[in-house]
Design an enzyme around this catalytic site. Structure first.
Site, short mmCIF file in Angstrom:
data_model
loop_
_atom_site.label_atom_id
_atom_site.label_comp_id
_atom_site.label_asym_id
_atom_site.label_seq_id
_atom_site.Cartn_x
_atom_site.Cartn_y
_atom_site.Cartn_z
CD GLN A 1 -47.00 2.23 -12.67
OE1 GLN A 1 -45.79 2.06 -12.66
NE2 GLN A 1 -47.58 3.19 -13.37
CB SER B 1 -51.51 4.87 -10.78
OG SER B 1 -51.06 4.60 -12.03
CD GLU C 1 -54.08 0.86 -3.54
OE1 GLU C 1 -54.24 1.52 -2.51
OE2 GLU C 1 -55.03 0.33 -4.18
CG PHE D 1 -46.66 -0.27 -22.96
CD1 PHE D 1 -47.14 -1.09 -23.97
CD2 PHE D 1 -46.46 -0.82 -21.69
CE1 PHE D 1 -47.41 -2.43 -23.73
CE2 PHE D 1 -46.72 -2.16 -21.45
CZ PHE D 1 -47.20 -2.97 -22.47
CB CYS E 1 -54.96 -4.32 -17.11
SG CYS E 1 -55.78 -4.56 -15.53
CB ALA E 2 -50.29 -2.90 -13.56
CG HIS F 1 -53.57 5.69 -18.56
ND1 HIS F 1 -54.58 6.34 -19.24
CD2 HIS F 1 -54.15 4.73 -17.82
CE1 HIS F 1 -55.74 5.78 -18.93
NE2 HIS F 1 -55.51 4.79 -18.06
N1 LIG Z 1 -49.02 2.86 -18.37
C1 LIG Z 1 -49.77 2.01 -17.65
O1 LIG Z 1 -50.10 0.92 -18.09
N2 LIG Z 1 -50.15 2.43 -16.45
C2 LIG Z 1 -50.90 1.69 -15.61
N3 LIG Z 1 -51.47 0.43 -15.77
C3 LIG Z 1 -52.15 0.15 -14.66
O2 LIG Z 1 -52.79 -0.87 -14.46
N4 LIG Z 1 -52.04 1.17 -13.77
C4 LIG Z 1 -51.24 2.14 -14.31
O3 LIG Z 1 -50.85 3.18 -13.82
#
Ligand SMILES: NC(=O)NC1NC(=O)NC1=O
Length: 209
Positions: A123, A119, A121, A154, A157-158, A102
């Site tokens: 972030q 990723s 989208e 780290f 879930c963004a 990740h």
């Molecule tokens: N490091 C990290 O949490 N990366 C991510 N989380 C997420 O939802 N997309 C990511 O790229």
């Protein structure tokens, strides 16, 4: 080979027809793939399955490749469970390997435009591309501290977080015990996976709530 077969193989007309058919099949697949039902997923040849679902766990197409042989999946939940079970069955070093695939949040890949589409989208949705310079420095410092302590980045879930949540969680979770934090990070990977899967595969159970 009989003469009809020979004619078919060498006839330019036949070759053109075959090429058109291949393109039509491909187009049909691409169009169907925006929101496939389980029957479509179960019918996908291995290459298409991996091409389409290979990034539901970030940069880990091997997980998708491994679960393909578990078809047919009864429903969305069964597919998701197969992925989760594969991750759970990995040794701790394997789980950490998945975590290390990740990218950092608000890290070099986001700045350099080298994130995967998913990723990026996620972030940007969480405002990671809109940090003040003070916030960006803080995230960079905490990300480095976190990686130094745990040996993996780290992860959160963004899509289910905003800027404030990311900053708070990053600050809090870096104090966790290593095994607790590894398990927590794996849970976040599974949440990311579920949302990525839902963007590709119809989850009929979702609409029954
Ligand atoms: N490091 C990290 O949490 N990366 C991510 N989380 C997420 O939802 N997309 C990511 O790229």
């Amino acid at each position: 080979m009989n003469s009809t077969c020979v004619q078919e193989v060498i006839s330019p007309c036949c070759l053109v027809r075959r090429s058109i058919n291949t393109v039509v099949q491909l187009l049909k697949r691409v169009l169907a793939h925006k929101n496939m039902d389980m029957a479509t997923v179960n019918a996908l040849p291995y290459e298409d399955f991996v091409n389409l679902l290979g990034n539901v766990v970030e940069k880990c197409p091997i997980i998708t490749a491994a679960v393909w042989s578990g078809r047919p999946f009864l429903n969305f939940a069964a597919l998701e469970a197969a992925i989760s079970e594969f991750i759970d069955a990995l040794p701790e070093s394997g789980k950490e390997g998945v975590l290390r695939c990740h990218p950092d949040l608000a890290g070099r890949d986001l700045r350099g435009g080298t994130l995967t589409r998913e990723s990026r989208e996620e972030q940007t949705g969480a405002g990671m591309d809109a940090l003040t310079s003070a916030e960006a420095s803080r995230v960079t410092r905490l990300n480095e501290e976190y990686k130094e302590r745990f040996g993996f980045p780290f992860i959160i879930c963004a899509r289910l977080s905003d800027k404030a949540t990311v900053l708070r969680q990053l600050s809090e979770r870096r104090r966790n015990e290593r095994a607790v934090e590894r398990a927590r990070a794996v849970e976040e990977v599974k949440k990311i996976c579920r949302l990525r899967l839902q963007a590709l595969v119809r989850d009929d159970a979702q609409n029954k709530l």
